[in-house]
Design an enzyme around this catalytic site. Structure first.
Site: not given
Ligand SMILES: *Cc1c(COP(=O)(O)O)cnc(C)c1O
Length: 419
Positions: A240, A274-275, A277, A313, A317, A342-343, A370
């Site tokens: 995140g 869990e990085p 992005r 994206r 978003y 075509c959108e 992404y």
């Molecule tokens: C998408 C996701 C991530 C990675 O998120 P980033 O914002 O890309 O770092 C990590 N853990 C879980 C469970 C996710 O769904």
């Protein structure tokens, strides 16, 4: 480090290679990644967390190309997967299954079996029925499944609602108030081994406070569990951490690390991250060519050869990506940068100033995360090529799809069936 993308003599380069040369050799649209940028983002995390036991589990969904996974695997990375397809990618890329965590709210039985067979580190359990199912599947295989519960800490991540996951109304994780009961239940299941606790509150986080608040809430649970005789050995704080697309001020990795490390001091808990992005976002661009400059009554349009199917994206978003010219141009006008799909939602950027002419190249920045992973064949457009640049060398990580590949899995209705 070699700057990933920089102008030299007025021409935008990926490391030491002019993007113009990449367009010439591999065509457009084309994703271009910088190896140096991928390596440096990974090292930034390792360095920031070097003082505590930790494991980086790259979130495969951000950019699942096996070349990218292989690079991270060689640096010792683990992986966060959300499907059997992602597990297969990790294994093909030489990833170590014992460093894999499996996230996601909808794990199927066959996915659980495959993950158990592969010997993954941990299932991040997101509901009670999932716990029941995993217990059954593992029992039938005569295995023990290691788990953590993904707990929803009910904090506002202050990000886009589509990528905010830690609020009570979201589909992710187990409710905070159910956690104790579920851990106690899990403890009684023979085929389940409790390893840790997990939370992931959202993506593109630009503030530290929600992460710290989530960690504090999680640690209260850890202590309560300890009092009940359930000792955890790891804590997974998800991914995140945001990146800079325009003028955001995401926390520095060192600062993020410091605030987590401070809270975890003195606890024998291994930290999992869990990085997604953060590791890949700013390491990639989408290279595209201007097909037409169209001067409308109210707006000017630069119609480029990439579209929402290549980079979703902006359409999904309303996300902002900086768009720059690969070579200097002349004159200035304000353009809507749009694709051929075509959108009306098919735009890459609004109101961008360019001094460009037909045939000029543009680079859509911060497209490594992404981007390709959310691409589709909408409007029957073959997917773009992916190129990794390593100093002066280019490696094809994925060939451009062909027209033949578009219909590869389709069949005509047999004549006999048409009466
Ligand atoms: C998408 C996701 C991530 C990675 O998120 P980033 O914002 O890309 O770092 C990590 N853990 C879980 C469970 C996710 O769904």
């Amino acid at each position: 480090m070699t700057p990933p993308f920089s102008y030299r003599g007025g021409a935008l380069h990926a490391e030491d290679v002019p993007l113009e040369a990449i367009a010439k050799e591999f065509g457009t649209p084309c994703y271009v990644y910088s190896k140096a940028a991928l390596v440096s983002a990974y090292r930034e995390i390792s360095d920031a967390f070097s003082s505590i036991g930790h494991l980086t589990c790259y979130a495969v969904k951000a950019n699942p190309n096996i070349g990218v996974l292989n690079l991270f695997a060689k640096m010792g990375s683990g992986f966060d997967i959300v499907s059997l397809g992602e597990l297969q990618r990790v294994l093909l890329a030489g990833g170590d299954p014992s460093k894999v965590v499996f996230s996601g709210v909808g794990k199927r039985e066959d996915e659980m079996r495959a993950a158990l067979d592969a010997g993954i580190f941990c299932f991040n359990i997101e509901s009670e029925p999932e716990l029941d199912r995993l217990a059954r599947v593992a029992q039938a295989m005569n295995r023990k499944a290691r788990i953590s519960f993904r707990v929803n800490p009910n904090v506002d991540a202050k990000t886009h609602p589509y990528i905010s996951t830690g609020l009570r109304q979201n589909k992710f994780g187990i409710p905070y108030d159910d956690a104790l009961r579920l851990y106690e239940k899990a403890e009684g299941l023979e085929s389940i081994e409790i390893s840790g606790i997990d939370c992931h509150i959202g993506s593109q986080l630009t503030e530290l406070s929600p992460i710290v608040e989530a960690l504090e809430k999680i640690l209260i649970l850890v202590d309560t569990l300890e009092e009940r005789g359930i000792t955890l050995s790891h804590i997974d704080m998800g991914g995140g951490v945001g990146i800079r697309y325009s003028d955001e001020q995401p926390p520095e990795m060192a600062e993020y690390a410091k605030s987590l490390i401070t809270k975890l001091a003195g606890r024998p808990l291994k930290l999992i991250l869990e990085p997604g992005r953060f590791l890949v976002g700013n390491a990639g661009i989408l290279l595209t060519r201007i097909e037409y400059l169209k001067h409308g009554e109210e707006k000017n349009f630069a119609v480029v050869d990439c579209a929402m199917n290549d980079l979703m994206r902006p359409a999904l978003y309303d996300a902002y990506h900086e768009i720059v010219q690969v070579n200097a141009g002349q004159g200035k006008d304000v353009y809507e940068i749009v694709g051929p799909v075509c959108e009306t939602g098919d735009f890459l950027g609004h109101g961008r100033t360019l001094g460009a002419k037909e045939g000029d190249l543009l680079a859509i920045l911060s497209a490594g995360a992404y981007g390709m992973s959310m691409s589709s064949n909408y409007n029957s457009r073959p997917r773009a090529a992916e190129i990794l640049v390593d100093k002066g060398d280019c490696h094809v990580l994925r060939e451009r799809e062909t027209l033949a590949s578009l219909t590869e899995f389709e069949r005509l209705i047999p004549d006999a069936a048409q009466s």
